[in-house]
Design an enzyme around this catalytic site. Structure first.
Site, PDB file in Angstrom:
ATOM      1  N   CYS A 130       0.838  -1.203   0.000  1.00 30.40           N
ATOM      2  CA  CYS A 130       0.000   0.000   0.000  1.00 30.40           C
ATOM      3  C   CYS A 130       0.874   1.254   0.000  1.00 30.40           C
ATOM      4  O   CYS A 130       1.386   1.663   1.053  1.00 30.40           O
ATOM      5  CB  CYS A 130      -0.916  -0.023   1.224  1.00 30.40           C
ATOM      6  SG  CYS A 130      -1.901   1.473   1.378  1.00 30.40           S
ATOM      7  N   CYS A 133      -0.400   4.171   2.171  1.00 30.82           N
ATOM      8  CA  CYS A 133      -0.245   3.961   3.625  1.00 30.82           C
ATOM      9  C   CYS A 133       1.215   4.157   4.042  1.00 30.82           C
ATOM     10  O   CYS A 133       1.497   4.757   5.079  1.00 30.82           O
ATOM     11  CB  CYS A 133      -0.632   2.541   4.038  1.00 30.82           C
ATOM     12  SG  CYS A 133      -2.100   1.891   3.281  1.00 30.82           S
ATOM     13  N   ASP A 134       2.144   3.635   3.254  1.00 32.47           N
ATOM     14  CA  ASP A 134       3.530   3.529   3.717  1.00 32.47           C
ATOM     15  C   ASP A 134       4.517   4.420   2.955  1.00 32.47           C
ATOM     16  O   ASP A 134       5.686   4.512   3.349  1.00 32.47           O
ATOM     17  CB  ASP A 134       4.009   2.065   3.579  1.00 32.47           C
ATOM     18  CG  ASP A 134       3.130   1.114   4.380  1.00 32.47           C
ATOM     19  OD1 ASP A 134       2.627   1.537   5.434  1.00 32.47           O
ATOM     20  OD2 ASP A 134       2.944  -0.033   3.948  1.00 32.47           O
TER      21      ASP A 134
END
Ligand code: NAP
Length: 300
Positions: A130, A133-134
């Site tokens: 992701c 997200c990261d």
């Protein structure tokens, strides 16, 4: 007894909830993680008819609030199995059991893994599924994205705003994702395409420090020094738990008609978890409506 139990609070499941509630049925939606499903990780949706731009998170939150306001009950429990009885379905979860007149399976799909050694070990230490997200953890670093679909292209575009260098590794020389996004990436100075290639080895002790990539045409192996590898090679279904009540195809998708009917009366399926040609946000929402109205009509 609940009228309709929906398994999965992604775009298909929440759309089904909205339609079922508006048809006057009581609804419980079961979700093992957080609401929204895969779309929450999409930074910018540009192809949902009627909305020019919206983030996946904003879109999912809108669906969630709409369903809640109409009276949907969200239950954060993992559904483990379903039993079909003549006049009811029994839904067994991680915390108990629930009865419903009809069930809609909207379980979506989970990220496909590369299948290389140490992949699980490096999750959170360089491997991610992701980018939104990261991605921020890799500010000013060199990273790679494996995949050639819309997710990989969007991930690469997103990461190119933070990272020093982004390698886009794809197993063919043509992209499955949108041409427009490929052209945007080509114009970026810090993006490099590594085509006809796949990752074959992850390098590093505790954290990822590099990857080995093989060119499938020449068999040449090269090492890329990256601290992040974003795997965006599609999804696969997760329907094993429901094999007793619905037939799965050879890839694990729930066999269904275009009307979202499964082989079991009173059990419907919607979205990416079912057999279909096109898996898009629009088709997930459409399935939700079709399955909910079919379930509501079955209950009558
Ligand atoms: P996808 O379209 O299935 O693409 C997966 C990519 O990974 C393909 O390029 C495929 O290569 C490659 N691949 C598959 N298995 C592989 C393996 N074992 N090793 C290396 N490469 C592998 O998946 P996605 O990009 O996640 O998209 C899923 C669906 O969501 C699509 O319908 C997509 O259009 C949609 N989506 C839409 C948006 C948007 O509209 N904003 C954003 C994201 C996703 P091949 O091409 O060679 O098969």
């Amino acid at each position: 007894m609940t009228d309709i139990i929906i398994v999965g609070a992604g775009s298909a499941g929440l759309s089904a909830a909205i339609y079922a509630l508006r048809a006057g049925k009581s609804v419980k939606v079961f979700e093992a993680n957080t609401y929204g499903g895969q779309i929450v990780n999409t930074p910018d949706i540009e192809n949902y008819p009627g909305i020019k731009h919206i983030s996946g998170f904003e879109f999912a939150t809108g669906l969630y609030e709409q369903a809640k306001d109409l009276g949907a009950e969200l239950v954060y429990e993992k559904v483990l199995s379903i039993k079909n009885e003549d006049d009811k379905k029994i839904v067994y979860t991680s915390s108990g059991e629930y009865e419903a007149k009809a069930v809609i399976l909207a379980t979506g799909a989970k990220n496909r893994k590369l299948g290389v050694e140490k992949e699980d070990e490096f999750v959170g230490k360089g491997i991610s599924y992701c980018a939104t997200c990261d991605g921020a953890f890799f500010r000013n670093k060199d990273v790679a994205v494996q995949g050639g679909g819309n997710t990989a292209l969007e991930d690469a575009a997103f990461l190119s705003n933070y990272c020093n260098k982004v390698y886009v590794i794809h197993r063919r020389d043509e992209f499955r994702g949108d041409h427009k996004d490929v052209e945007t990436l080509k114009a970026k100075e810090n993006v490099e395409f590594v085509l006809n290639s796949t990752v074959i080895e992850l390098i590093g002790e505790t954290n990822l420090t590099g990857i080995k990539v093989i060119n499938k045409l020449t068999n040449e192996v090269k090492t890329l020094e990256v601290s992040g590898l974003f795997v965006a090679i599609g999804q696969e279904p997760d329907n094993k738990s429901f094999e007793d009540v619905v037939i799965l195809d050879e890839k694990g998708y729930i066999k269904a008609t275009e009307n979202c009917l499964t082989n079991t009366k009173g059990i419907y399926t919607a979205g990416d978890c079912r057999t279909k040609e096109v898996r898009q946000l629009t088709t997930a929402a459409a399935d939700g409506a079709v399955a909910a109205l079919a379930a509501a009509s079955y209950i009558k």
